[in-house]
Scaffold this motif. Sequence first.
Motif, PDB file in Angstrom:
ATOM      1  N   ALA A 132       0.816  -1.219   0.000  1.00 52.26           N
ATOM      2  CA  ALA A 132       0.000   0.000   0.000  1.00 52.26           C
ATOM      3  C   ALA A 132       0.848   1.266   0.000  1.00 52.26           C
ATOM      4  O   ALA A 132       0.310   2.362   0.176  1.00 52.26           O
ATOM      5  N   GLY A 133       2.158   1.119  -0.176  1.00 50.15           N
ATOM      6  CA  GLY A 133       3.028   2.283  -0.287  1.00 50.15           C
ATOM      7  C   GLY A 133       3.743   2.689   0.981  1.00 50.15           C
ATOM      8  O   GLY A 133       4.369   3.756   1.029  1.00 50.15           O
ATOM      9  N   TYR A 134       3.677   1.853   1.996  1.00 48.02           N
ATOM     10  CA  TYR A 134       4.350   2.160   3.254  1.00 48.02           C
ATOM     11  C   TYR A 134       5.821   1.744   3.224  1.00 48.02           C
ATOM     12  O   TYR A 134       6.192   0.745   2.601  1.00 48.02           O
ATOM     13  N   THR A 135       6.638   2.528   3.937  1.00 48.37           N
ATOM     14  CA  THR A 135       7.980   2.088   4.301  1.00 48.37           C
ATOM     15  C   THR A 135       7.838   1.333   5.615  1.00 48.37           C
ATOM     16  O   THR A 135       7.158   1.795   6.536  1.00 48.37           O
ATOM     17  N   THR A 136       8.474   0.169   5.723  1.00 47.63           N
ATOM     18  CA  THR A 136       8.256  -0.697   6.883  1.00 47.63           C
ATOM     19  C   THR A 136       9.563  -0.968   7.621  1.00 47.63           C
ATOM     20  O   THR A 136      10.561  -1.351   7.013  1.00 47.63           O
ATOM     21  N   TRP A 137       9.535  -0.772   8.931  1.00 44.45           N
ATOM     22  CA  TRP A 137      10.724  -0.955   9.769  1.00 44.45           C
ATOM     23  C   TRP A 137      10.409  -1.873  10.938  1.00 44.45           C
ATOM     24  O   TRP A 137       9.403  -1.712  11.622  1.00 44.45           O
ATOM     25  N   PHE A 157       9.510  -6.418   5.858  1.00 40.14           N
ATOM     26  CA  PHE A 157      10.133  -5.227   6.418  1.00 40.14           C
ATOM     27  C   PHE A 157      11.307  -4.762   5.561  1.00 40.14           C
ATOM     28  O   PHE A 157      12.197  -5.548   5.230  1.00 40.14           O
ATOM     29  N   ASP A 158      11.296  -3.470   5.231  1.00 35.57           N
ATOM     30  CA  ASP A 158      12.384  -2.886   4.455  1.00 35.57           C
ATOM     31  C   ASP A 158      13.672  -2.839   5.261  1.00 35.57           C
ATOM     32  O   ASP A 158      14.766  -2.998   4.714  1.00 35.57           O
ATOM     33  N   ILE A 159      13.548  -2.597   6.551  1.00 31.65           N
ATOM     34  CA  ILE A 159      14.715  -2.491   7.433  1.00 31.65           C
ATOM     35  C   ILE A 159      14.472  -3.336   8.662  1.00 31.65           C
ATOM     36  O   ILE A 159      13.382  -3.320   9.253  1.00 31.65           O
ATOM     37  N   ASN A 160      15.489  -4.076   9.059  1.00 28.30           N
ATOM     38  CA  ASN A 160      15.452  -4.882  10.276  1.00 28.30           C
ATOM     39  C   ASN A 160      16.637  -4.502  11.149  1.00 28.30           C
ATOM     40  O   ASN A 160      17.784  -4.706  10.771  1.00 28.30           O
ATOM     41  N   PRO A 216       4.258   7.244   3.924  1.00 28.94           N
ATOM     42  CA  PRO A 216       3.856   6.812   5.262  1.00 28.94           C
ATOM     43  C   PRO A 216       4.737   5.658   5.712  1.00 28.94           C
ATOM     44  O   PRO A 216       5.272   4.916   4.890  1.00 28.94           O
ATOM     45  N   PHE A 217       4.879   5.489   7.021  1.00 30.14           N
ATOM     46  CA  PHE A 217       5.743   4.421   7.531  1.00 30.14           C
ATOM     47  C   PHE A 217       5.039   3.598   8.599  1.00 30.14           C
ATOM     48  O   PHE A 217       4.106   4.055   9.262  1.00 30.14           O
ATOM     49  N   PHE A 218       5.509   2.374   8.741  1.00 31.07           N
ATOM     50  CA  PHE A 218       5.080   1.455   9.791  1.00 31.07           C
ATOM     51  C   PHE A 218       6.304   1.092  10.606  1.00 31.07           C
ATOM     52  O   PHE A 218       7.249   0.486  10.093  1.00 31.07           O
ATOM     53  N   LEU A 219       6.303   1.483  11.867  1.00 29.63           N
ATOM     54  CA  LEU A 219       7.388   1.156  12.785  1.00 29.63           C
ATOM     55  C   LEU A 219       6.907   0.086  13.750  1.00 29.63           C
ATOM     56  O   LEU A 219       6.021   0.327  14.564  1.00 29.63           O
ATOM     57  N   ASN A 220       7.479  -1.111  13.629  1.00 26.07           N
ATOM     58  CA  ASN A 220       7.202  -2.177  14.586  1.00 26.07           C
ATOM     59  C   ASN A 220       8.289  -2.113  15.659  1.00 26.07           C
ATOM     60  O   ASN A 220       9.356  -2.704  15.527  1.00 26.07           O
ATOM     61  N   MET A 221       8.019  -1.331  16.698  1.00 24.54           N
ATOM     62  CA  MET A 221       8.991  -1.092  17.774  1.00 24.54           C
ATOM     63  C   MET A 221       8.796  -2.156  18.841  1.00 24.54           C
ATOM     64  O   MET A 221       7.918  -2.055  19.707  1.00 24.54           O
TER      65      MET A 221
END
Length: 473
Positions: A132-137, A157-160, A216-221
């Motif tokens: 959906a166009g999100y950057t995912t971390w 996830f784009d970044i781990n 938009p971004f998704f941060l899985n903290m």
Amino acid sequence: MKAQHISLTALSLLPILPISAKETNTDKPNIVMFLIDDLGWNDFSCYGSKFYQTPTIDSLANTGVMFTDAYAACTVSSPTRAALMTGKYPARLHLTDWISGWNYEWAKLKIPEWKKYLSLEEKTVAEYLKEAGYTTWHVGKWHLGDDEKYWPENQGFDINIGGNYKGAPIKNKQGCGGYFSPYCLPRLENGPEGEYLTDRLTNEAVQLIEQQGEEPFFLNMAHYAVHAPLGAKPEILKKYEVLTDSSYFQNNATYAAMIQSVDESLNNIINALQRKGVLNNTLIIVTSDNGAVHRTSKNYPLRKGKGSEYEGGVRVPLIINWKGHTLVGKSTEKLAITPDLFSTILDAANVNVHDKNVDGISLLPIIQGKTTEERPIFWHYPHYHDGGARPYSAVRLGTWKLIKQYDNDSYELYNLKADISETKNLNKKYPQKVKELKMILTQWLHSVKAQFPTPNPHWDPKKEKKKGKYNGI
């Protein structure tokens, strides 16, 4: 880069204002999923703790919605994390214990051959958002498979940063410092000696936010805190050693200091969102993966803790805050469970999910004050755990909770509104309620194709009793 530490949170300083022109992309809000490890239901001051200090989290609750009856999908870590990623109950995934689980070879029942990884065939919340166009971390603990192919970078996830096979910080005689660098954690470079893990992960997340463009971004903290081996910053530890009061049911100074560091982490992330100008268009969710370890942080008035089938093992805090989109300063007794967070996130992002096997429901109607129907929630744990659990299944509907114990083929019935501590088993007093809930539970177990324990041909009652841990001794 050092994270800021300020006494007042950005949330308490900011009035609820109309969304600015810079924040008009409300169809795709930023999302911060703030998951704390092994934190109990009453480990925030807004949930009743007199010892732990959580001003940021309290402010988030005061400007959002606090769930009093929210639950983890499992009494241990990995299954809950899998449920969050997929929106499915652990029983449906056949990922029903922490990886790698306990082995009680002399127990009465033999546990099933369960999955010890999150299958790549499952579509994660990160994969949906990325489409959906999100950057995912992903930042922090993963614990969903020993093999690297199951790690965050292969799950959408784009970044781990720091996500690997470990379920806890590594502390050993070979020089790994637990919560203090050197960490010895895959996907996380060691910092300066003595650097604190919670701060380091926060700094990494803040840097990602500050460097983000317009997407938009998704941060899985997903913090490793407050999992053992406990370790706190000395200057904060000293504060709580002075404040320790034996009259409190919670009095572990190290654990209290770790919770303060987690609260400061959220504060620093909120400040970064504010500086970036996106705070008003960010959905923030705060919760835990299971209850607190009972010997570390008493879960009173809840019964037992992590690794138990009772409320102390599965009831967790849940706070949802999305400025302009949720009620303000409200608490709700509506039931919520981990798979719902998957559905809530994707609903907020206007992402359609066509997988008919998703179990979670969106909580947006609840946090917006709309009327919702009552529904049952479930657990299935065909394992033993030294926190007290024996193989069990359970269902909660309304104020009633039914637990099915497999090793003695028995049922326990509790009215949680009248008896939150689960002290009175009402199975004989209300046989019709047992029958009703048993039917609901049985149908659900069949629908998710749950795996069950079987008789153990090597069962040795004497050796089982000597082991003694899983039955709470």
